[in-house]
Write a protein that holds these residues in place. Structure first.
Motif, PDB file in Angstrom:
ATOM      1  N   LEU A   1       0.857  -1.183   0.000  1.00  0.00           N
ATOM      2  CA  LEU A   1       0.000   0.000   0.000  1.00  0.00           C
ATOM      3  C   LEU A   1       0.895   1.235   0.000  1.00  0.00           C
ATOM      4  O   LEU A   1       2.087   1.147   0.287  1.00  0.00           O
ATOM      5  CB  LEU A   1      -0.902   0.004   1.238  1.00  0.00           C
ATOM      6  CG  LEU A   1      -1.858  -1.181   1.391  1.00  0.00           C
ATOM      7  CD1 LEU A   1      -2.588  -1.094   2.735  1.00  0.00           C
ATOM      8  CD2 LEU A   1      -2.843  -1.230   0.245  1.00  0.00           C
TER       9      LEU A   1
ATOM     10  N   ARG B   1       2.831   1.013   3.982  1.00  0.00           N
ATOM     11  CA  ARG B   1       1.880   0.145   4.676  1.00  0.00           C
ATOM     12  C   ARG B   1       1.621  -1.087   3.819  1.00  0.00           C
ATOM     13  O   ARG B   1       1.897  -1.116   2.635  1.00  0.00           O
ATOM     14  CB  ARG B   1       0.590   0.909   4.978  1.00  0.00           C
ATOM     15  CG  ARG B   1       0.918   2.084   5.886  1.00  0.00           C
ATOM     16  CD  ARG B   1      -0.210   2.735   6.589  1.00  0.00           C
ATOM     17  NE  ARG B   1      -1.231   1.922   7.185  1.00  0.00           N
ATOM     18  CZ  ARG B   1      -1.200   1.421   8.422  1.00  0.00           C
ATOM     19  NH1 ARG B   1      -0.155   1.621   9.179  1.00  0.00           N
ATOM     20  NH2 ARG B   1      -2.213   0.742   8.897  1.00  0.00           N
TER      21      ARG B   1
ATOM     22  N   ARG C   1      -1.047  -4.788   3.269  1.00  0.00           N
ATOM     23  CA  ARG C   1      -2.348  -5.425   3.493  1.00  0.00           C
ATOM     24  C   ARG C   1      -2.196  -6.919   3.249  1.00  0.00           C
ATOM     25  O   ARG C   1      -1.580  -7.337   2.277  1.00  0.00           O
ATOM     26  CB  ARG C   1      -3.389  -4.869   2.539  1.00  0.00           C
ATOM     27  CG  ARG C   1      -4.747  -5.587   2.620  1.00  0.00           C
ATOM     28  CD  ARG C   1      -5.737  -5.085   1.580  1.00  0.00           C
ATOM     29  NE  ARG C   1      -5.996  -3.683   1.796  1.00  0.00           N
ATOM     30  CZ  ARG C   1      -6.079  -2.768   0.809  1.00  0.00           C
ATOM     31  NH1 ARG C   1      -5.901  -3.130  -0.447  1.00  0.00           N
ATOM     32  NH2 ARG C   1      -6.328  -1.509   1.085  1.00  0.00           N
TER      33      ARG C   1
ATOM     34  N   GLU D   1      -4.324  -4.723   7.874  1.00  0.00           N
ATOM     35  CA  GLU D   1      -3.504  -3.648   7.329  1.00  0.00           C
ATOM     36  C   GLU D   1      -2.613  -3.104   8.422  1.00  0.00           C
ATOM     37  O   GLU D   1      -3.008  -3.055   9.591  1.00  0.00           O
ATOM     38  CB  GLU D   1      -4.374  -2.529   6.761  1.00  0.00           C
ATOM     39  CG  GLU D   1      -5.076  -2.913   5.490  1.00  0.00           C
ATOM     40  CD  GLU D   1      -5.806  -1.747   4.832  1.00  0.00           C
ATOM     41  OE1 GLU D   1      -5.592  -0.584   5.226  1.00  0.00           O
ATOM     42  OE2 GLU D   1      -6.591  -2.019   3.917  1.00  0.00           O
TER      43      GLU D   1
END
Length: 144
Positions: A108, A112, A114, A124
């Motif tokens: 992401l 980040r 997921r 997440e």
């Protein structure tokens, strides 16, 4: 053998996308592998010739890497690949194994990540947060 957690990655994604994931695992003293289930890319010619000629294994060693070609009869068996090539890994990212690996890792924005579990759950967080779950027998399954 200690459980190896498998995470599918999109066919179009290369290993470079997951550099932060590999680094976060290494920072915790954990190993992570990469399994490209789509089929071989380019194989050094000498190794291909040796495998075709009947060598059980052909190995090319360079300064920064080792390439191994192993002749095989029949389709690849995922469990055999894990046992033979990924012993000691906490996780293996798998590209091209649609239907074989259910949990999926996605990058992401802003560092980040997921994970979409086989059960339809979504997790997440930062690489460190998600990697922390790998100590559980079923990191993406039920909390029971």
């Amino acid at each position: 053998m200690k459980r190896i957690h498998l995470l599918a990655v999109a066919d179009g994604e290369g290993a470079e996308t997951f550099r932060p994931w590999f680094a976060a695992l290494a920072g915790r003293g954990l190993r992570c592998g990469w399994l490209d289930y789509r089929g071989a890319g380019s194989i050094p010619l000498g190794l291909e010739e040796a495998a075709q000629a009947g060598a059980v294994r052909a190995v090319d060693v360079a300064e920064q890497r080792t390439v191994v070609v192993k002749a095989r009869k029949g389709p690849a068996v995922l469990e055999d690949l894990l046992r033979e090539h990924f012993r000691g890994c906490a996780a293996v990212l798998v590209r091209g194994a649609e239907g074989r690996v259910q949990d999926r890792l996605e990058a992401l924005p802003e560092g980040r990540w997921r994970v979409r579990s086989a059960a339809g759950r979504i997790f997440e967080g930062s690489a460190e947060e998600l990697i922390g779950r790998l100590s559980r027998p079923r990191p993406w399954g039920s909390e029971e």
